[in-house]
Design a protein around this motif. Structure first.
Motif, PDB file in Angstrom:
ATOM      1  N   ALA A 103       0.904  -1.311  -0.105  1.00 54.91           N
ATOM      2  CA  ALA A 103      -0.081   0.074   0.170  1.00 54.91           C
ATOM      3  C   ALA A 103       0.936   1.362   0.058  1.00 54.91           C
ATOM      4  O   ALA A 103       0.359   2.441  -0.403  1.00 54.91           O
ATOM      5  CB  ALA A 103      -1.268   0.065   1.171  1.00 54.91           C
ATOM      6  N   GLU A 104       2.118   1.052   0.420  1.00 60.01           N
ATOM      7  CA  GLU A 104       3.021   2.407   0.280  1.00 60.01           C
ATOM      8  C   GLU A 104       3.580   2.723  -0.984  1.00 60.01           C
ATOM      9  O   GLU A 104       3.705   2.098  -1.958  1.00 60.01           O
ATOM     10  CB  GLU A 104       4.308   2.160   1.430  1.00 60.01           C
ATOM     11  CG  GLU A 104       5.069   0.859   0.870  1.00 60.01           C
ATOM     12  CD  GLU A 104       4.445  -0.417   1.672  1.00 60.01           C
ATOM     13  OE1 GLU A 104       5.517  -1.046   2.021  1.00 60.01           O
ATOM     14  OE2 GLU A 104       3.424  -0.687   1.817  1.00 60.01           O
ATOM     15  N   ALA A 105       3.768   4.077  -0.974  1.00 62.74           N
ATOM     16  CA  ALA A 105       4.367   4.566  -2.235  1.00 62.74           C
ATOM     17  C   ALA A 105       5.584   4.016  -2.825  1.00 62.74           C
ATOM     18  O   ALA A 105       5.904   3.962  -3.755  1.00 62.74           O
ATOM     19  CB  ALA A 105       4.486   6.114  -2.143  1.00 62.74           C
ATOM     20  N   GLY A 106       6.460   3.481  -1.692  1.00 62.97           N
ATOM     21  CA  GLY A 106       7.628   2.924  -2.284  1.00 62.97           C
ATOM     22  C   GLY A 106       7.608   1.695  -3.047  1.00 62.97           C
ATOM     23  O   GLY A 106       8.559   1.230  -3.795  1.00 62.97           O
ATOM     24  N   LEU A 107       6.497   1.049  -3.113  1.00 64.19           N
ATOM     25  CA  LEU A 107       6.244  -0.171  -4.033  1.00 64.19           C
ATOM     26  C   LEU A 107       5.318   0.004  -5.096  1.00 64.19           C
ATOM     27  O   LEU A 107       5.179  -1.053  -5.760  1.00 64.19           O
ATOM     28  CB  LEU A 107       5.332  -1.207  -2.790  1.00 64.19           C
ATOM     29  CG  LEU A 107       6.229  -1.957  -1.785  1.00 64.19           C
ATOM     30  CD1 LEU A 107       5.212  -2.909  -1.151  1.00 64.19           C
ATOM     31  CD2 LEU A 107       7.320  -2.885  -2.581  1.00 64.19           C
ATOM     32  N   LEU A 108       5.025   1.282  -5.296  1.00 64.34           N
ATOM     33  CA  LEU A 108       4.428   1.400  -6.861  1.00 64.34           C
ATOM     34  C   LEU A 108       5.085   0.909  -7.883  1.00 64.34           C
ATOM     35  O   LEU A 108       4.531   0.337  -8.671  1.00 64.34           O
ATOM     36  CB  LEU A 108       4.097   3.034  -6.771  1.00 64.34           C
ATOM     37  CG  LEU A 108       3.037   3.622  -5.881  1.00 64.34           C
ATOM     38  CD1 LEU A 108       2.977   5.389  -6.041  1.00 64.34           C
ATOM     39  CD2 LEU A 108       1.698   2.996  -6.577  1.00 64.34           C
ATOM     40  N   PRO A 109       6.670   1.171  -7.902  1.00 65.47           N
ATOM     41  CA  PRO A 109       7.172   0.677  -8.894  1.00 65.47           C
ATOM     42  C   PRO A 109       7.035  -0.930  -9.462  1.00 65.47           C
ATOM     43  O   PRO A 109       6.952  -1.451 -10.337  1.00 65.47           O
ATOM     44  CB  PRO A 109       8.681   1.020  -8.796  1.00 65.47           C
ATOM     45  CG  PRO A 109       8.621   2.260  -8.056  1.00 65.47           C
ATOM     46  CD  PRO A 109       7.438   2.154  -7.072  1.00 65.47           C
ATOM     47  N   GLY A 131      -6.111  -4.186   0.605  1.00 62.68           N
ATOM     48  CA  GLY A 131      -7.127  -4.219   1.977  1.00 62.68           C
ATOM     49  C   GLY A 131      -7.448  -3.251   2.421  1.00 62.68           C
ATOM     50  O   GLY A 131      -8.421  -3.099   3.556  1.00 62.68           O
ATOM     51  N   ILE A 132      -6.625  -2.017   2.248  1.00 64.75           N
ATOM     52  CA  ILE A 132      -6.844  -0.775   2.945  1.00 64.75           C
ATOM     53  C   ILE A 132      -6.756   0.252   1.671  1.00 64.75           C
ATOM     54  O   ILE A 132      -6.450  -0.113   0.663  1.00 64.75           O
ATOM     55  CB  ILE A 132      -5.621  -0.560   3.917  1.00 64.75           C
ATOM     56  CG1 ILE A 132      -4.347  -0.585   3.326  1.00 64.75           C
ATOM     57  CG2 ILE A 132      -5.755  -1.533   5.228  1.00 64.75           C
ATOM     58  CD1 ILE A 132      -3.269  -0.120   4.249  1.00 64.75           C
ATOM     59  N   HIS A 133      -6.906   1.413   2.109  1.00 65.94           N
ATOM     60  CA  HIS A 133      -6.644   2.800   1.178  1.00 65.94           C
ATOM     61  C   HIS A 133      -5.249   2.886   1.210  1.00 65.94           C
ATOM     62  O   HIS A 133      -4.729   3.432   1.894  1.00 65.94           O
ATOM     63  CB  HIS A 133      -7.479   4.026   1.439  1.00 65.94           C
ATOM     64  CG  HIS A 133      -8.956   3.775   1.121  1.00 65.94           C
ATOM     65  ND1 HIS A 133      -9.943   3.395   2.229  1.00 65.94           N
ATOM     66  CD2 HIS A 133      -9.813   4.144   0.357  1.00 65.94           C
ATOM     67  CE1 HIS A 133     -11.004   3.531   1.660  1.00 65.94           C
ATOM     68  NE2 HIS A 133     -10.831   3.795   0.509  1.00 65.94           N
ATOM     69  N   PRO A 134      -4.819   2.502  -0.067  1.00 66.78           N
ATOM     70  CA  PRO A 134      -3.310   2.727  -0.375  1.00 66.78           C
ATOM     71  C   PRO A 134      -3.006   4.164  -0.844  1.00 66.78           C
ATOM     72  O   PRO A 134      -3.685   4.963  -0.944  1.00 66.78           O
ATOM     73  CB  PRO A 134      -2.914   1.751  -1.407  1.00 66.78           C
ATOM     74  CG  PRO A 134      -4.081   1.813  -2.293  1.00 66.78           C
ATOM     75  CD  PRO A 134      -5.306   2.235  -1.289  1.00 66.78           C
ATOM     76  N   PHE A 148     -10.838  -2.009   1.022  1.00 63.37           N
ATOM     77  CA  PHE A 148     -11.153  -2.701   2.456  1.00 63.37           C
ATOM     78  C   PHE A 148     -11.442  -4.086   2.300  1.00 63.37           C
ATOM     79  O   PHE A 148     -12.158  -4.628   1.388  1.00 63.37           O
ATOM     80  CB  PHE A 148     -12.465  -2.057   2.722  1.00 63.37           C
ATOM     81  CG  PHE A 148     -12.771  -2.534   4.194  1.00 63.37           C
ATOM     82  CD1 PHE A 148     -12.317  -1.706   5.257  1.00 63.37           C
ATOM     83  CD2 PHE A 148     -13.486  -3.587   4.313  1.00 63.37           C
ATOM     84  CE1 PHE A 148     -12.210  -2.409   6.728  1.00 63.37           C
ATOM     85  CE2 PHE A 148     -13.828  -4.143   5.540  1.00 63.37           C
ATOM     86  CZ  PHE A 148     -13.275  -3.537   6.737  1.00 63.37           C
ATOM     87  N   GLU A 149     -10.787  -4.888   3.247  1.00 64.97           N
ATOM     88  CA  GLU A 149     -10.836  -6.421   3.403  1.00 64.97           C
ATOM     89  C   GLU A 149     -11.160  -6.274   4.903  1.00 64.97           C
ATOM     90  O   GLU A 149      -9.992  -6.087   5.414  1.00 64.97           O
ATOM     91  CB  GLU A 149     -10.037  -7.320   2.517  1.00 64.97           C
ATOM     92  CG  GLU A 149     -10.563  -8.641   2.827  1.00 64.97           C
ATOM     93  CD  GLU A 149      -9.608  -9.714   2.229  1.00 64.97           C
ATOM     94  OE1 GLU A 149      -9.913 -10.823   2.431  1.00 64.97           O
ATOM     95  OE2 GLU A 149      -8.717  -9.240   1.474  1.00 64.97           O
ATOM     96  N   GLY A 150     -11.779  -6.905   5.552  1.00 63.43           N
ATOM     97  CA  GLY A 150     -12.088  -7.112   6.873  1.00 63.43           C
ATOM     98  C   GLY A 150     -13.532  -7.323   7.378  1.00 63.43           C
ATOM     99  O   GLY A 150     -14.331  -7.730   6.530  1.00 63.43           O
ATOM    100  N   ASP A 151     -13.484  -7.305   8.917  1.00 66.36           N
ATOM    101  CA  ASP A 151     -14.957  -7.756   9.240  1.00 66.36           C
ATOM    102  C   ASP A 151     -15.735  -6.461   9.375  1.00 66.36           C
ATOM    103  O   ASP A 151     -15.373  -5.509   9.493  1.00 66.36           O
ATOM    104  CB  ASP A 151     -14.435  -8.316  10.678  1.00 66.36           C
ATOM    105  CG  ASP A 151     -14.112  -7.456  11.731  1.00 66.36           C
ATOM    106  OD1 ASP A 151     -14.549  -6.433  11.972  1.00 66.36           O
ATOM    107  OD2 ASP A 151     -12.918  -7.688  12.248  1.00 66.36           O
ATOM    108  N   TRP A 152     -17.262  -6.755   9.704  1.00 67.46           N
ATOM    109  CA  TRP A 152     -18.192  -5.804   9.746  1.00 67.46           C
ATOM    110  C   TRP A 152     -17.874  -4.702  10.658  1.00 67.46           C
ATOM    111  O   TRP A 152     -17.931  -3.690  10.343  1.00 67.46           O
ATOM    112  CB  TRP A 152     -19.404  -6.646   9.988  1.00 67.46           C
ATOM    113  CG  TRP A 152     -20.408  -5.584  10.092  1.00 67.46           C
ATOM    114  CD1 TRP A 152     -21.432  -5.633  11.362  1.00 67.46           C
ATOM    115  CD2 TRP A 152     -21.134  -4.698   9.111  1.00 67.46           C
ATOM    116  NE1 TRP A 152     -22.514  -4.763  11.046  1.00 67.46           N
ATOM    117  CE2 TRP A 152     -22.501  -4.259   9.951  1.00 67.46           C
ATOM    118  CE3 TRP A 152     -20.963  -4.423   8.034  1.00 67.46           C
ATOM    119  CZ2 TRP A 152     -23.241  -3.297   9.305  1.00 67.46           C
ATOM    120  CZ3 TRP A 152     -21.615  -3.416   7.464  1.00 67.46           C
ATOM    121  CH2 TRP A 152     -22.878  -2.889   7.924  1.00 67.46           C
TER     122      TRP A 152
END
Length: 222
Positions: A103-109, A131-134, A148-152
């Motif tokens: 999700a972090e900018a460093g992994l965009l490439p 699973g989160i807003h990246p 989003f991936e997770g519980d209610w």
């Protein structure tokens, strides 16, 4: 009223629950696609039951996405592309579902190159699941971004960052599990309000909450 379309990660063997796989073929207009996860990927050998299930989905006009675990940007591209080729060869997948995405900018490439390579290898649709807003840059990489991936209970208190408003709802997906009886419809409406045009809402919980269908699909209603 229908609130968005469904991306269904059905993580159960077709021989264990054939009824679930058959139910999907009856509601093609409701589905964005189905995630095919044989063994945290395509498996070591072709599984005839999964091949038949994938063939039935494709015959119904349903997009089939092959599951790949990217381990948060730590797996080599060549390993993932080898698994992608197996998905396509053995199961005729139309696209790819890149799970455990960074999700972090460093992994965009890393993910930008992987998405381009996957398309070059025949993946018509690339879905990223952090699973989160990246970092907002991920929205330009994926055709569909699972934010989003997770519980209610977690979903009830989650927030949507303002940058998502620059993109159409059809680019975002929310995967919600552990929903109390009778509230899957509310979860679908909540995803729609939060501008996620794609969702999946199931009552399942535990180690594999995605072993069952959304209740409406199981009943064959839309």
């Amino acid at each position: 009223m229908t609130h968005g379309r469904l991306l269904v990660p059905l993580y159960v063997h077709p021989a264990v629950d054939p009824t679930a796989w058959q139910a999907l073929t009856r509601v093609p207009s409701r589905l964005y696609g189905v995630v095919l996860n044989v063994a945290d990927g395509p498996g070591a050998t072709r599984d005839p039951a999964f091949a038949a299930a994938a063939g039935a989905l494709r015959a119904a006009g349903i997009r089939v996405l092959g599951y790949l675990d990217t381990a948060y940007g730590t797996r080599p591209h060549q390993t993932l592309l080898h698994e992608l080729r197996r998905h396509i060869s053995w199961y005729g997948t139309d696209g790819v579902f890149l799970d455990q995405a960074g999700a972090e900018a460093g992994l965009l490439p890393y993910y930008r190159a992987l998405a381009d390579e996957a398309r070059d290898h025949g993946a018509g649709t690339v879905t990223l699941n952090p699973g989160i807003h990246p970092d907002p840059g991920y929205a330009s990489i994926a055709d569909l971004l699972v934010t989003f991936e997770g519980d209610w209970q977690t979903y009830l208190t989650s927030a949507v960052p303002s940058w998502t408003a620059a993109h159409p709802p059809a680019r975002f997906c929310h995967l919600i599990h552990g929903i109390p009886d009778g509230l899957c419809g509310l979860a679908a409406r909540t995803a729609w309000i939060r501008r996620a045009g794609i969702h999946c809402a199931v009552p399942g919980a535990g180690a594999n909450p995605w072993a069952a269908l959304p209740p409406a699909v199981r009943r064959g209603t839309t």
